[in-house]
Design an enzyme around this catalytic site. Structure first.
Site, short mmCIF file in Angstrom:
data_model
loop_
_atom_site.label_atom_id
_atom_site.label_comp_id
_atom_site.label_asym_id
_atom_site.label_seq_id
_atom_site.Cartn_x
_atom_site.Cartn_y
_atom_site.Cartn_z
N LYS A 55 39.60 68.29 43.00
CA LYS A 55 38.76 67.60 42.01
C LYS A 55 37.36 67.35 42.56
O LYS A 55 36.35 67.59 41.88
CB LYS A 55 39.42 66.29 41.62
N CYS A 71 40.10 61.70 43.48
CA CYS A 71 41.35 60.99 43.82
C CYS A 71 42.50 61.56 43.00
O CYS A 71 42.30 62.08 41.89
CB CYS A 71 41.24 59.50 43.50
N ASP A 72 43.69 61.40 43.55
CA ASP A 72 44.89 61.69 42.79
C ASP A 72 46.03 60.84 43.31
O ASP A 72 46.18 60.69 44.52
CB ASP A 72 45.28 63.16 42.88
N SER A 73 46.79 60.25 42.41
CA SER A 73 47.89 59.36 42.79
C SER A 73 49.22 59.87 42.25
O SER A 73 49.29 60.38 41.12
CB SER A 73 47.65 57.94 42.25
N GLY A 108 45.65 60.34 47.23
CA GLY A 108 44.78 61.20 48.01
C GLY A 108 43.34 60.94 47.65
O GLY A 108 43.02 60.71 46.47
#
Length: 205
Positions: A55, A71-73, A108
């Site tokens: 991203k 970000c990624d959760s 992340g």
């Protein structure tokens, strides 16, 4: 220089707003499902880190003089990563499985600075879910709030009723860890106070 958020998440934007930053919002067009499918043998931390980096790197070329945050959760339960449920039925199924249990919310982070310098970090926070009633699970799922949330819950809104406690960084659970981002900005040679817009900061009541 601005902070650019490579996400349309209102929760991530709210975290930055509360911390004095009005980010430029530039959601990244990334095929998350395809990326995850190509990482079937990867460790959970590697998956969320790869999504965050994809991203940030997608958006960074459009903002060469700024700080870009991707970000990624995802929720790790029984060794399996859980993403967004996307439907009421999937939300109900998730909650019946995770209620009364403890899982880890993994986020992340990828922070890209001017010149393409990049810092990728993963943060984990333990989440203790309440033993929620069937009626409350179904009512929560029907609101639509958790459909686009990792782990099918929010900490800062209706879902807060159903979280008994967390162990670790609360901002990480909401979707963006301020300590992680601060350290990355320092490593890129900048101070966080340089990005503050205190006139736009929400007033505490």
């Amino acid at each position: 220089m601005n902070i650019v958020l490579a996400s349309a998440s209102p929760s991530r934007r709210s975290i930055l707003n509360s911390a004095g930053v009005e980010p430029v919002i530039h959601p990244a067009d990334v095929d998350e499902d395809a990326l995850i499918a190509g990482l079937r043998e990867a460790e959970p931390d590697e998956v969320v880190a790869a999504l965050a980096e994809a991203k940030a790197r997608k958006v960074a070329p459009d903002h060469p003089d700024d700080i870009v945050i991707g970000c990624d959760s995802m929720l790790l339960l029984d060794g399996e990563l859980q993403g967004k449920p996307r439907t009421a039925a999937a939300t109900v199924e998730r909650w019946r499985r995770q209620r009364g249990r403890t899982a880890e919310l993994i986020t992340g982070h990828c922070v890209v600075g001017p010149g393409g310098a990049c810092r990728v970090t993963v943060s984990r926070t333990s989440v203790v879910f309440a033993d929620v009633s069937d009626a409350d699970i179904e009512a929560y799922a029907a609101t639509g709030e958790p459909w686009q949330c990792a782990g099918a819950f929010t900490l800062e809104a209706l879902g807060g009723w159903f979280i008994d406690r967390i162990e670790g960084d609360p901002s990480n659970v909401i979707g963006l860890s301020l300590p992680v981002v601060r350290r990355a900005i320092y490593e890129l040679g900048h101070d966080v106070s340089g990005f503050w817009n205190l006139t736009a900061r929400p007033v505490a009541r």
